[in-house]
Design a protein around this motif. Structure first.
Motif, mmCIF file in Angstrom:
data_model
loop_
_atom_site.group_PDB
_atom_site.id
_atom_site.type_symbol
_atom_site.label_atom_id
_atom_site.label_comp_id
_atom_site.label_asym_id
_atom_site.label_seq_id
_atom_site.Cartn_x
_atom_site.Cartn_y
_atom_site.Cartn_z
ATOM 1 N N SER A 186 2.917 -2.194 -12.929
ATOM 2 C CA SER A 186 4.115 -2.272 -13.776
ATOM 3 C C SER A 186 4.161 -3.557 -14.577
ATOM 4 C CB SER A 186 5.373 -2.136 -12.904
ATOM 5 O OG SER A 186 5.416 -3.158 -11.913
ATOM 6 N N THR A 226 2.897 -3.466 -18.110
ATOM 7 C CA THR A 226 3.611 -2.695 -19.137
ATOM 8 C C THR A 226 4.803 -3.452 -19.709
ATOM 9 O OG1 THR A 226 5.183 -1.601 -17.645
ATOM 10 C CG2 THR A 226 2.982 -0.607 -17.868
ATOM 11 N N ALA A 255 3.192 1.959 -10.147
ATOM 12 C CA ALA A 255 4.074 2.775 -10.979
ATOM 13 C C ALA A 255 3.246 3.800 -11.738
ATOM 14 C CB ALA A 255 4.862 1.907 -11.951
ATOM 15 N N ALA A 304 3.191 5.734 -15.545
ATOM 16 C CA ALA A 304 3.706 5.914 -16.900
ATOM 17 C C ALA A 304 3.543 7.388 -17.269
ATOM 18 C CB ALA A 304 2.937 5.030 -17.878
ATOM 19 N N VAL A 314 7.555 0.338 -17.542
ATOM 20 C CA VAL A 314 7.946 1.000 -16.292
ATOM 21 C C VAL A 314 8.181 -0.063 -15.225
ATOM 22 C CG1 VAL A 314 6.812 3.196 -16.753
ATOM 23 C CG2 VAL A 314 5.522 1.366 -15.668
ATOM 24 N N HIS A 331 8.266 3.322 -10.328
ATOM 25 C CA HIS A 331 8.659 4.370 -11.271
ATOM 26 C C HIS A 331 7.782 5.612 -11.089
ATOM 27 C CE1 HIS A 331 8.869 6.380 -15.268
ATOM 28 N NE2 HIS A 331 10.147 6.069 -15.139
ATOM 29 N N ASP A 332 8.433 6.772 -10.827
ATOM 30 C CA ASP A 332 7.756 8.064 -10.650
ATOM 31 C C ASP A 332 6.699 8.028 -9.543
ATOM 32 O OD1 ASP A 332 9.221 9.598 -12.408
ATOM 33 O OD2 ASP A 332 7.982 9.070 -14.136
#
Length: 418
Positions: free
Chosen positions: A63, A66, A113, A115, A146, A150-151
């Motif tokens: 992360s 990003t 994470a 994306a 992100v 995340h996800d």
């Protein structure tokens, strides 16, 4: 108990449930456990998910790499590999790299994470320096920053090791089957399904397809009552009807007393040709109660023969279904190892009802959802022979005896049928 006094509705239920002891446990293959009740708690031996994995198709990233990414100022990361569902990445993720990843695939080491693919673009070739050949490397342009996690589906996010996932007494439905499968349970400890027989009686009974004759009655109980028992999880058998003869009635009942539950429809009243009660007494079945303060269903009989529960239900088709739902079904749940708590809610009445001075009424109703809650609308004529009153019935409105007649708009307790 030879008294003609009426047994109270709640007392009758309590008497039945006190005699209904859970049956022996057995281990079943998972696919055969649908509808059974768990005999033991189910404790997780492994986490679910088993490892950190992706919740989306996209690219596994660090992360921090990003930070500041936006559509007009994307961050470029080198595409260094792939992690597919069932085929994890062979190496970890280094700073400045991204791995293509599919939903459910293991998150590579170094990534924290994902994306989403819709927030990325692929730059096919790194532009070569002047005088140098192209590298052929692909770069991923990240267009949205992100945050860590995340996800990402974390290991044990759904179920942790040593967690009690399902309690003993839980009925195994489709969701429970899925959870058990996710835990790797190939077999499941369940209570044995109750073995139940439904015996109808009467010289007037005709099967569907038989020619109607004077005085004949279609044997609807031989279809509706066994169907209710099957829905309740019982292993059901339906022998031929017993004729109106004392010896034939005893002969029909005797071999069925090895079942866990015997349900007799008709013949339990006091008429000259009602032979069931006398046959049961001759066969050593102990009477626990006869005649219940219930409308419909007053001539209901209950007794025991060893561990066998014996129910004598009224012959009228509505009475047979209502008394099965209120008395036999809770007993089947208890025998199967479930918790036979009544499924009660409250609802407003859509119509006035008549009062009964000394019997609890079970009114067949259809539930309608309104802004202020449930509305219970009677399904029509409530006489015990009007079987169509069961069509579309979602519940039984339980109206205690005595008191003022219930009026439209008043709240009553209703027992759900499904």
């Amino acid at each position: 108990m030879a008294s003609l006094e009426l047994t109270g509705f709640e007392q009758a239920r309590a008497t039945i449930l006190a005699a209904a002891r859970p049956l022996a446990p057995e281990r079943l293959p998972l696919r055969e456990a649908l509808g059974r009740y768990l005999a033991d708690d189910i404790v997780a031996s492994e986490p679910v998910p088993a490892v950190d994995n992706s919740a989306m198709d996209g690219f596994a990233v660090c992360s921090a790499d990003t930070r500041g990414a936006a559509p007009d100022s994307p961050v470029a990361l080198r595409l260094a590999g792939e992690s597919r569902a069932g085929v994890p990445a062979a190496a970890g993720l280094a700073p400045g790299e991204a791995f293509r990843i599919s939903t459910g695939a293991v998150l590579p080491a170094g990534a924290d994470a994902v994306a989403r693919v819709e927030n990325t673009r692929i730059e096919e070739d790194t532009p070569p320096a002047v005088g140098e050949a192209g590298s052929g490397e692909k770069r991923i342009l990240i267009e949205a920053a992100v945050a860590p996690g995340h996800d990402v589906r974390r290991a044990g996010e759904d179920i942790r090791p040593a967690e009690v996932v399902l309690r003993a007494g839980t009925r195994v439905g489709p969701a429970e089957l899925g959870v058990l499968a996710s835990l790797g349970a190939a077999t499941v400890p369940c209570r044995r399904a109750p073995r139940l027989a439904v015996l109808t009686s009467g010289d007037e009974l005709l099967e569907p397809g038989e020619a109607m004759r004077p005085g004949g009655v279609r044997n609807s109980n031989a279809y509706s009552v066994p169907a209710l028992a099957q829905e309740a999880g019982a292993d059901v058998s339906v022998p031929p009807p017993a004729p109106d003869d004392p010896g034939a009635t005893r002969a029909a009942i005797e071999p069925l007393l090895d079942r866990d539950v015997l349900v007799l429809c008709g013949g339990v009243s006091v008429g000259e040709h009602d032979h069931v009660k006398r046959a049961l007494a001759a066969l050593g079945v102990a009477e626990r109660f006869w005649r219940v303060a219930l409308k419909p269903g007053r001539p209901t009989w209950f007794g025991t023969h060893g561990e066998t529960l014996v129910f004598g239900l009224p012959g009228n088709p509505v009475s047979a279904m209502v008394t099965f739902l209120l008395f036999v079904r809770p007993a089947l749940v208890a025998l199967g190892g479930g918790l036979p708590e009544r499924r009660r809610i409250t609802a407003r009445l859509a119509a006035d009802l008549q009062a009964s001075p000394n019997r609890t009424q079970a009114i067949r109703c259809r539930l309608e959802r309104r802004e202020d809650g449930w509305l219970a609308r009677p399904t029509g004529a409530q006489a015990s022979h009007v079987l169509t009153s069961m069509l579309g019935a979602d519940c039984l409105a339980i109206v205690p005896p005595g008191g003022s007649p219930p009026r439209a708009g008043e709240r009553v307790e209703v027992e759900l049928l499904a």
